[in-house]
Enzyme design. Structure first.
Site, PDB file in Angstrom:
ATOM      1  CB  THR A 111      -0.909   0.005   1.242  1.00 25.12           C
ATOM      2  OG1 THR A 111      -1.650  -1.219   1.275  1.00 25.12           O
ATOM      3  CG2 THR A 111      -1.861   1.193   1.203  1.00 25.12           C
ATOM      4  CE  LYS A 187      -4.801  -2.972   0.818  1.00 29.36           C
ATOM      5  NZ  LYS A 187      -4.284  -2.309   1.983  1.00 29.36           N
ATOM      6  CE  LYS A 255       1.720   2.718   5.214  1.00 33.78           C
ATOM      7  NZ  LYS A 255       1.499   1.907   3.969  1.00 33.78           N
TER       8      LYS A 255
END
Length: 308
Positions: A111, A187, A255
């Site tokens: 990711t 994603k 994040k």
């Protein structure tokens, strides 16, 4: 009919096997690399912490001393590096791009930001290499079972080449476009929904408890009545019965949410819920919950807000 001799079976299994470089052997990378070995591919692995390569070596993988060495002869390279900074170091600064031969395929399972995905697309094209995105949905246990859901985007030729590598890892593959950035964007959007679901579940559990209703009873009833979702059931169980080892941490959730907001801002899109969740993550990290399981940490923050 008699079964084929062992040698014939092995020959069939190895037909179409590829020479693979696998970079990054964390909680997700290790089980994926093991499944590729079991599928008959020739796998060379590298990880910053060499101790993580031991299980792969015992299973038959070749261990490379450097990331560049791991990809030098590879037909395909799969990366499960933690974040953009790790990609910058390994792919750009430690020679992976230069070591990868023309025509080789880089499959990004991580990711990462949409901006980095675009940069990787351009850099690989400049060197005559192939690049595609294949970020995965699923926790480490799901990776061990080969039941990840994989979102792919890239040129059709690259996707076709990647399928024999992705199928042993997954229960399903969604092809969403020809630009790798699209898969990485999707994603991030999916992970945003996970954070939103956890946030709403946490507050619903706090509400239920205040009304004298057991959160587990609330979850079972509402999920059966409304959602009928294994996903709600799984995450709700994690929140109410914290695992010994986090599947994903608050730091990871923060994040990914930051990357989503950056991608949205780059296209002049404002997401008010994402902004609110970002504040929750900031406070969770300030409270020392950064290393907690993503779902557990968000639930604990909901409990703290209710008491304030």
């Amino acid at each position: 009919m008699n079964p084929p001799p062992v040698s014939a079976t092995l020959s069939t299994r190895l037909e179409g096997a590829l020479k693979i470089g696998f970079l990054g052997l964390g909680h997700m990378g290790s089980p994926m690399a093991l499944r590729l070995l079991a599928a008959g591919h020739e796998v060379t692995v590298w990880n910053r912490t060499r101790a993580r390569t031991e299980a792969l070596a015992a299973a038959g993988a070749t261990v490379a001393a450097t990331a560049a060495e791991a990809v030098r002869d590879a037909e395909a390279v799969l990366t499960t590096l933690f974040d953009d900074a790790a990609h910058e170091r390994v792919v750009f600064e430690e020679g992976v791009l230069d070591a990868l031969r023309p025509g080789a395929l880089h499959i990004s399972l991580s990711t990462i930001s949409v901006a980095l995905s675009e940069r990787l697309t351009d850099e690989h094209a400049r060197r005559g290499q192939q690049f595609m995105a294949a970020p995965v949905f699923g926790r480490p246990k799901v990776a061990e079972e080969g039941r990840l859901w994989i979102v792919v985007a890239g040129p059709a030729e690259s996707i076709a080449k990647a399928r024999p590598l992705l199928e042993p890892l997954s229960r399903g593959i969604s092809v969403i476009g020809s630009e790798p950035r699209q898969a990485h964007a999707l994603k991030l959007g999916g992970n945003f929904l996970i954070s939103a679901m956890i946030h709403s579940l946490g507050e619903a559990f706090v509400y239920a408890a205040a009304q004298g209703i057991e959160p587990e009873t609330f979850l079972e009833t509402v999920n059966n009545a409304l959602f009928q979702s294994p996903f709600y059931a799984t995450y709700g169980n994690v929140m109410l019965h914290p695992p010994k080892e986090p599947g994903a941490t608050i730091e990871l959730g923060a994040k990914d949410l930051g990357l989503l907001r950056e991608a949205a801002a780059a296209r002049n899109t404002h997401l008010s819920l994402a902004d609110n969740l970002a504040e929750v993550f900031v406070k969770a990290r300030q409270a020392g919950l950064g290393g907690e399981d993503w779902a557990v940490g968000q639930y604990r923050m909901a409990q703290r807000r209710a008491q304030s």
